[in-house]
Every structure is written in C-alpha cells, then in structure tokens.
Design a protein around this motif. Structure first.
Motif, PDB file in Angstrom:
ATOM      1  N   TRP A 138       0.796  -1.347  -0.005  1.00  9.44           N
ATOM      2  CA  TRP A 138      -0.135   0.048  -0.080  1.00  9.44           C
ATOM      3  C   TRP A 138       0.804   1.280   0.081  1.00  9.44           C
ATOM      4  O   TRP A 138       0.418   2.210  -0.791  1.00  9.44           O
ATOM      5  N   ASN A 139       1.849   1.349   0.873  1.00  9.63           N
ATOM      6  CA  ASN A 139       2.878   2.383   1.129  1.00  9.63           C
ATOM      7  C   ASN A 139       3.559   2.735  -0.203  1.00  9.63           C
ATOM      8  O   ASN A 139       3.695   3.745  -0.651  1.00  9.63           O
ATOM      9  N   TYR A 140       4.156   1.815  -0.891  1.00 12.66           N
ATOM     10  CA  TYR A 140       4.705   1.726  -2.042  1.00 12.66           C
ATOM     11  C   TYR A 140       3.748   2.285  -3.242  1.00 12.66           C
ATOM     12  O   TYR A 140       4.175   3.101  -3.949  1.00 12.66           O
ATOM     13  N   PHE A 141       2.695   1.560  -3.297  1.00  7.61           N
ATOM     14  CA  PHE A 141       1.619   2.212  -4.339  1.00  7.61           C
ATOM     15  C   PHE A 141       1.118   3.503  -4.189  1.00  7.61           C
ATOM     16  O   PHE A 141       0.930   4.491  -5.216  1.00  7.61           O
ATOM     17  N   GLY A 188       4.118   8.160  -8.733  1.00 13.57           N
ATOM     18  CA  GLY A 188       5.117   7.786  -9.946  1.00 13.57           C
ATOM     19  C   GLY A 188       5.802   6.588  -9.896  1.00 13.57           C
ATOM     20  O   GLY A 188       6.179   5.977 -10.963  1.00 13.57           O
ATOM     21  N   LEU A 189       5.978   5.787  -8.694  1.00 12.40           N
ATOM     22  CA  LEU A 189       7.098   4.815  -8.732  1.00 12.40           C
ATOM     23  C   LEU A 189       6.279   3.354  -9.168  1.00 12.40           C
ATOM     24  O   LEU A 189       6.837   2.965 -10.208  1.00 12.40           O
ATOM     25  N   PHE A 197       5.019  -0.677 -13.385  1.00  8.08           N
ATOM     26  CA  PHE A 197       4.113  -1.488 -13.939  1.00  8.08           C
ATOM     27  C   PHE A 197       4.075  -1.190 -15.338  1.00  8.08           C
ATOM     28  O   PHE A 197       3.601  -2.104 -16.326  1.00  8.08           O
ATOM     29  N   ALA A 198       4.273   0.024 -15.714  1.00  9.15           N
ATOM     30  CA  ALA A 198       3.966   0.365 -17.301  1.00  9.15           C
ATOM     31  C   ALA A 198       5.185  -0.136 -18.246  1.00  9.15           C
ATOM     32  O   ALA A 198       4.962  -0.024 -19.470  1.00  9.15           O
ATOM     33  N   ASN A 254      -4.497   5.219  -7.883  1.00  9.39           N
ATOM     34  CA  ASN A 254      -5.069   6.356  -7.209  1.00  9.39           C
ATOM     35  C   ASN A 254      -6.096   5.865  -6.250  1.00  9.39           C
ATOM     36  O   ASN A 254      -6.483   6.698  -5.122  1.00  9.39           O
ATOM     37  N   TRP A 255      -6.689   4.760  -6.404  1.00  7.41           N
ATOM     38  CA  TRP A 255      -7.483   4.404  -5.201  1.00  7.41           C
ATOM     39  C   TRP A 255      -6.767   3.911  -4.107  1.00  7.41           C
ATOM     40  O   TRP A 255      -7.316   4.211  -3.034  1.00  7.41           O
ATOM     41  N   TYR A 256      -5.762   3.484  -4.108  1.00  2.99           N
ATOM     42  CA  TYR A 256      -4.846   3.303  -2.871  1.00  2.99           C
ATOM     43  C   TYR A 256      -4.485   4.626  -2.377  1.00  2.99           C
ATOM     44  O   TYR A 256      -4.212   4.653  -0.917  1.00  2.99           O
TER      45      TYR A 256
END
Length: 328
Positions: free
Chosen positions: A154-157, A161-162, A167-168, A240-242
C-alpha cells in the motif's frame, strides 16, 4: 451462450465502459473488478449469470481500462465510486440490483449495499470483507508503514510515480506477475502467502513470481487482453484508489458500524494474500457477530487472490445459489 456486449455510458461526471450480457429487462447484477483488472476479470461470470436469467453488467471502474481516469487523486474516494455504481444502475433503468465485488471492487460493493439498501437486493464480496469497526485513531497507511518499515505494498503504491512506472515498463510481465504470483497455483502461497512487501531494491514485482508456465485458468491470450485493455489509461488511475486509503478512513467515521440490512455473502480462498493481512483472521471470525445478515463465509481450498478467475465454476455456483435466494 449469451454474447458479451460492450457499451459506454456517461454517469457521475465520467464516461464508463461496461461489458454486459443477458436480456435488458432481466434482474440486474453488477460485477465490480479490482486491481489491476477490468471487466475481463468477469469473463466466466457474464455468460453464466446471463444464461441463468440475469442482466449482468461489469463496468471498468473509473481509472481503469477503457473508462475515464480523472487526473485528481481525490476523485477516487469511496463516495465517488459508490456514486458511479448508483448512477450506472439508474441509467440502466434498474430500480433494484445485486452487486458483487472482488478485491477493490468488494469495498465498493459493500459500501453500496450499506449506503443504499433501498436499491441493493444483495451483496457478495470476493477476497475483501465488509468493513471492520474502526480501531484506534491512526490512519491505515501510517499503521502499515510502522508495521512493515515502509515496505508494505500500500505504501509503495501511494508514492507518486513509482509503481506507475514500474508496472507500465512491461505490462505483460506486470499482469503475469500479479495474476500468477498471487494465485493459489504459486507454491509460495501454500499454505498461506507472505506479506506483500517491496523488494530490498525498492521495487514490487520482484515479490511476485513471474512464470512461463501459466496455470490452467490463465492463458497467454488472457494476458494479452489485459495488456490491450490497459493501453488507454495505464496503471495510475487504479493506483489512485490506494492513494485514497487515508481519505476513505477519515470519511468512514460517518458510517462506522453501519449495519448491513440486505443479504450478503463473503467468498475467499485459503491462499489469498488478503487473508494474511494483520487482524484479518480475527476479523473474519467475527463477521457473524458484526453482520448478522451475512451468510456463512465460503472458503475455497487451494484458491488464491483471483477468486472468480481461478475457480469460476465454484464461484458461479455460489453466486447463482445466493441470487436465487434473494427476496423478489
């Protein structure tokens, strides 16, 4: 076999894409996906529920796949997301509906049922339970940051931008890693997954196993569909949900301990990573006391996080039994 149709609809200030099957005047069932997913996560449920006589709709929720992705992080709070469901069903002409959610879709489903029992006939959550009573006065991101020294996913998400960039960089690898890595077929998740933490180098996907030998329920063609569906928006909208976790926690004071007034069902797998979160086992055990309207929990042995994809036949049977038992 009922064909899956695709439509776009303007609701609550955004344009949502949705997949649908079944007759337009049949009882409505809304299927809400999680992260990193889209309507395609319900590919096995759409035709099966339609064949049983339901109108089934699976939207790409805001920020995901073909739907709009507002730029503002605060546009992804639970009140916004519940508002999308309510507006969608109204535009579809439904006075009442059942709602099923998986992963992030489950909180939206539960909150829709809690907020609007006048509209919701019944609710099913896959992987994520109804909300537990508030404990203490510390928001969730700070709790997980302290417990896992900043390494909880959660904290990483939530770091701008990270995860978006990681993931992209290789979407096919991202989907393979998520879908296999958190599945019941990954031996690392037997008997229960480890906490989903970032790697020592600060990335996340290395926590998950990427395999060339996909399990029987997942094919290279499935991975290709997910990749294509994410071409429009990438991963930022879903992340952005996280980034609203603390905002949702602040807002939730208004509905803490709100009773569930409609029938509900919770379905999970015994190798689901959510089950390893701190306090989850105790919370699940307390569900009958917290929510008397819930039917007994269904735990699928050997099943990981992607419940309806890993075990479509069992999930479909459970959903059809639940829906058949709802009041008219």
């Amino acid at each position: 076999m009922h064909a899956i149709e695709h439509h776009d609809i303007r609701v609550n200030g955004v344009t949502l894409h949705y997949a649908a099957a079944g007759e337009p005047d049949a009882p409505l069932v809304v299927l809400l996906h999680g992260f990193p997913e889209c309507w395609y996560s319900w590919r096995h449920q759409l035709p099966a529920l339609a064949a049983a006589g339901y109108r089934v709709v699976a939207p790409d929720q805001r920020g995901f796949a073909r739907s709009d992705a507002p730029a503002a992080v605060e546009a992804y709070s639970l009140p916004h997301l519940v508002g999308d469901v309510v507006a969608l069903t109204r535009e579809l002409g439904a006075d009442r509906f059942a709602v099923v959610g998986h992963d992030w879709g489950a909180p939206v489903a539960w909150q829709t049922a809690l907020f609007r029992p006048d509209l919701v006939r019944g609710v099913v959550g896959l992987s994520v339970t109804p909300p537990f009573p508030r404990q203490g006065d510390t928001p969730p991101l700070a709790v997980m940051d302290a417990l896992f020294e900043g390494r909880f996913y959660w904290n990483y998400f939530c770091r701008p931008g990270l995860a978006d960039a990681e993931f992209a960089a290789d979407p096919a690898r991202t989907f393979r890693s998520f879908l296999y890595g958190a599945s019941g077929d990954n031996p690392r998740n037997d008997p229960q997954p480890a906490q989903p933490l970032t790697q020592p180098d600060g990335t996340f996907l290395g926590h998950l196993d990427d395999t060339k030998d996909l399990p029987a329920w997942l094919s290279d063609a499935d991975i290709a569909v997910f990749v294509a569906e994410y071409e429009k928006n990438g991963f930022t909208g879903g992340l952005n949900w996280y980034r609203n976790l603390d905002r949702n926690w602040e807002l939730s004071a208004a509905w803490d301990r709100l009773p569930l007034l409609v029938p509900g069902r919770y379905i999970t797998g015994d190798r689901d990573l959510v089950g390893s979160f701190p306090g989850m086992q105790e919370g699940v055990a307390a569900l009958p006391l917290l929510y008397p309207a819930l039917q007994p929990t269904l735990t699928l042995p050997g099943c990981g996080h992607w419940t309806q994809q890993e075990r479509p036949a069992e999930v479909n049977a459970a959903l059809l039994e639940f829906l058949a038992g709802l009041p008219a």
